[in-house]
Design an enzyme around this catalytic site. Structure first.
Site, PDB file in Angstrom:
ATOM      1  N   LYS A  43     -64.971  98.811 -12.565  1.00  0.00           N
ATOM      2  CA  LYS A  43     -65.962  99.860 -12.861  1.00  0.00           C
ATOM      3  C   LYS A  43     -65.637 101.071 -12.002  1.00  0.00           C
ATOM      4  O   LYS A  43     -65.212 100.915 -10.843  1.00  0.00           O
ATOM      5  CB  LYS A  43     -67.377  99.348 -12.552  1.00  0.00           C
ATOM      6  CG  LYS A  43     -68.459 100.425 -12.607  1.00  0.00           C
ATOM      7  CD  LYS A  43     -69.871  99.846 -12.607  1.00  0.00           C
ATOM      8  CE  LYS A  43     -70.480  99.625 -11.259  1.00  0.00           C
ATOM      9  NZ  LYS A  43     -70.577 100.835 -10.416  1.00  0.00           N
ATOM     10  N   ASP A  47     -69.472  98.496  -4.922  1.00  0.00           N
ATOM     11  CA  ASP A  47     -69.153  99.145  -3.644  1.00  0.00           C
ATOM     12  C   ASP A  47     -70.434  99.421  -2.852  1.00  0.00           C
ATOM     13  O   ASP A  47     -70.376  99.920  -1.725  1.00  0.00           O
ATOM     14  CB  ASP A  47     -68.287 100.399  -3.830  1.00  0.00           C
ATOM     15  CG  ASP A  47     -68.965 101.495  -4.644  1.00  0.00           C
ATOM     16  OD1 ASP A  47     -70.058 101.248  -5.202  1.00  0.00           O
ATOM     17  OD2 ASP A  47     -68.391 102.600  -4.717  1.00  0.00           O
ATOM     18  N   SER A  48     -71.598  99.020  -3.400  1.00  0.00           N
ATOM     19  CA  SER A  48     -72.824  98.945  -2.598  1.00  0.00           C
ATOM     20  C   SER A  48     -72.575  98.025  -1.406  1.00  0.00           C
ATOM     21  O   SER A  48     -73.314  98.072  -0.412  1.00  0.00           O
ATOM     22  CB  SER A  48     -73.996  98.429  -3.441  1.00  0.00           C
ATOM     23  OG  SER A  48     -73.646  97.253  -4.134  1.00  0.00           O
ATOM     24  N   ASP A  95     -65.933  97.103  -8.359  1.00  0.00           N
ATOM     25  CA  ASP A  95     -66.022  98.565  -8.293  1.00  0.00           C
ATOM     26  C   ASP A  95     -64.728  99.143  -7.743  1.00  0.00           C
ATOM     27  O   ASP A  95     -64.159  98.622  -6.774  1.00  0.00           O
ATOM     28  CB  ASP A  95     -67.155  98.966  -7.346  1.00  0.00           C
ATOM     29  CG  ASP A  95     -68.346  99.534  -8.093  1.00  0.00           C
ATOM     30  OD1 ASP A  95     -68.151 100.118  -9.181  1.00  0.00           O
ATOM     31  OD2 ASP A  95     -69.472  99.378  -7.585  1.00  0.00           O
ATOM     32  N   GLU A 130     -77.370 104.678 -14.031  1.00  0.00           N
ATOM     33  CA  GLU A 130     -78.127 104.613 -12.773  1.00  0.00           C
ATOM     34  C   GLU A 130     -79.059 105.823 -12.652  1.00  0.00           C
ATOM     35  O   GLU A 130     -78.612 106.979 -12.739  1.00  0.00           O
ATOM     36  CB  GLU A 130     -77.154 104.568 -11.578  1.00  0.00           C
ATOM     37  CG  GLU A 130     -77.911 104.542 -10.260  1.00  0.00           C
ATOM     38  CD  GLU A 130     -77.112 104.023  -9.078  1.00  0.00           C
ATOM     39  OE1 GLU A 130     -75.930 103.665  -9.249  1.00  0.00           O
ATOM     40  OE2 GLU A 130     -77.686 103.972  -7.975  1.00  0.00           O
ATOM     41  N   GLU A 189     -67.008 105.455 -11.393  1.00  0.00           N
ATOM     42  CA  GLU A 189     -68.084 106.409 -11.660  1.00  0.00           C
ATOM     43  C   GLU A 189     -67.550 107.673 -12.327  1.00  0.00           C
ATOM     44  O   GLU A 189     -66.557 108.244 -11.864  1.00  0.00           O
ATOM     45  CB  GLU A 189     -68.773 106.777 -10.337  1.00  0.00           C
ATOM     46  CG  GLU A 189     -69.445 105.578  -9.673  1.00  0.00           C
ATOM     47  CD  GLU A 189     -70.124 105.924  -8.352  1.00  0.00           C
ATOM     48  OE1 GLU A 189     -70.219 107.132  -8.008  1.00  0.00           O
ATOM     49  OE2 GLU A 189     -70.562 104.993  -7.675  1.00  0.00           O
TER      50      GLU A 189
HETATM   51  O1  KIV Z   1     -72.178  99.337  -6.275  1.00  0.00           O
HETATM   52  C1  KIV Z   1     -73.084  98.822  -6.942  1.00  0.00           C
HETATM   53  O2  KIV Z   1     -73.710  97.822  -6.569  1.00  0.00           O
HETATM   54  C2  KIV Z   1     -73.407  99.440  -8.210  1.00  0.00           C
HETATM   55  C3  KIV Z   1     -74.699  99.048  -8.859  1.00  0.00           C
HETATM   56  C4  KIV Z   1     -75.779  99.870  -8.263  1.00  0.00           C
HETATM   57  C5  KIV Z   1     -74.658  99.194 -10.321  1.00  0.00           C
HETATM   58  O3  KIV Z   1     -72.691 100.253  -8.693  1.00  0.00           O
END
Ligand code: KIV
Length: 258
Positions: A114, A47-48, A86, A183, A116
């Site tokens: 994934k 989600d970056s 994400d 992270e 958090e």
């Molecule tokens: O969203 C993302 O790119 C991430 C990485 C920083 C691991 O979670």
């Protein structure tokens, strides 16, 4: 890409065999294909995306629909890599929403998801894993909470943070996660966690003693000269090279027959 498909089990097996895991992010077809051709075993549609592609100030505004769109594009590359997506902020607040949104991402082409957090999402993680979707954890600095945290800070330096990280890693392991991204975790704590849990730790700004490393690919390639990141030194100045090529091409067009 030829070769055996990387599954969540295969990624887990890499830790058992002492093989380091080099993971990167991708948000579209060409980048996924390029990373896959190099043999990257785990590609994250992170989600970056919100910051490095969509121009949001942080990841908190990314929606499931935006993630689906980019997961579909990445999945069209049919990577040999495990394609992880994400789960955006607020898309896994309870078991029902976590299951519904994890399934949406899998329907878009993700092979794992994934999210958090640790103990507070243990039930969601268990439900996701029980319905057959591999789950990758994410502990330490949690970008979806950057506004409450007031910035990106190293985690694990105090006793309460250290204890919380151990308990969260244990909770994710018990819930069936196949790995954990760490992270901005203090390197000594990342090393301790790596020795403690049987599943791979994949660090970003967490020192060298993790089972693998992950980076946001545009950071590695120097595509975002507007941000100054402490944990990554770009290996290429892609933004500058692109500017130069475009400038040269523009001049060529403007000077034809003049
Ligand atoms: O969203 C993302 O790119 C991430 C990485 C920083 C691991 O979670």
């Amino acid at each position: 890409m030829v070769g055996t498909k990387f599954t969540a089990e295969a990624i887990r097996g890499m830790k058992q065999r002492g093989e380091k895991i080099a993971a990167l992010t991708a948000y579209d077809f060409p980048m996924t294909r390029l990373l896959d051709e190099v043999g990257i075993p785990l590609i994250l549609v992170g989600d970056s995306l919100g910051m490095v592609v969509l121009g949001y100030p942080d990841t908190t505004q990314v929606t499931v629909a935006e993630m689906e769109h980019h997961v579909r594009a990445a999945a069209r590359a049919k990577p040999r890599a495990l394609l992880v997506a994400d789960m955006p902020f607020h898309s896994y607040q309870n078991v029902n929403s976590a299951l519904e949104n994890a399934r949406r991402l899998v329907s878009a082409g993700a092979e794992a998801v994934k999210a958090e957090g640790g103990r507070e999402i243990q039930e969601q993680v268990r439900a996701i894993v029980e319905c057959g979707i591999p789950f990758l954890g994410h502990l330490g600095m949690l970008p979806q909470h950057v506004q409450e945290e007031g910035g990106y800070h190293i985690k694990g330096k105090t006793n309460p943070e250290h204890a919380a990280l151990l308990a969260d890693a244990d909770a994710l392991t018990a819930a069936g996660a196949f790995g954990i991204v760490l992270e901005l975790v203090a390197p000594s704590v990342a090393r301790e966690l790596t020795g403690r849990v049987p599943i791979p730790t994949i660090g970003i700004g967490a020192g060298a003693n993790c089972d693998g490393q992950i980076l946001v690919t545009p950071d590695l390639l120097g595509m975002l000269p507007w941000y100054n990141l402490k944990h990554v030194k770009p290996k290429l100045n892609a933004a500058e090279q692109m500017r130069e090529v475009v400038k040269e091409w523009k001049t060529g067009v403007e000077t034809i027959n003049s």
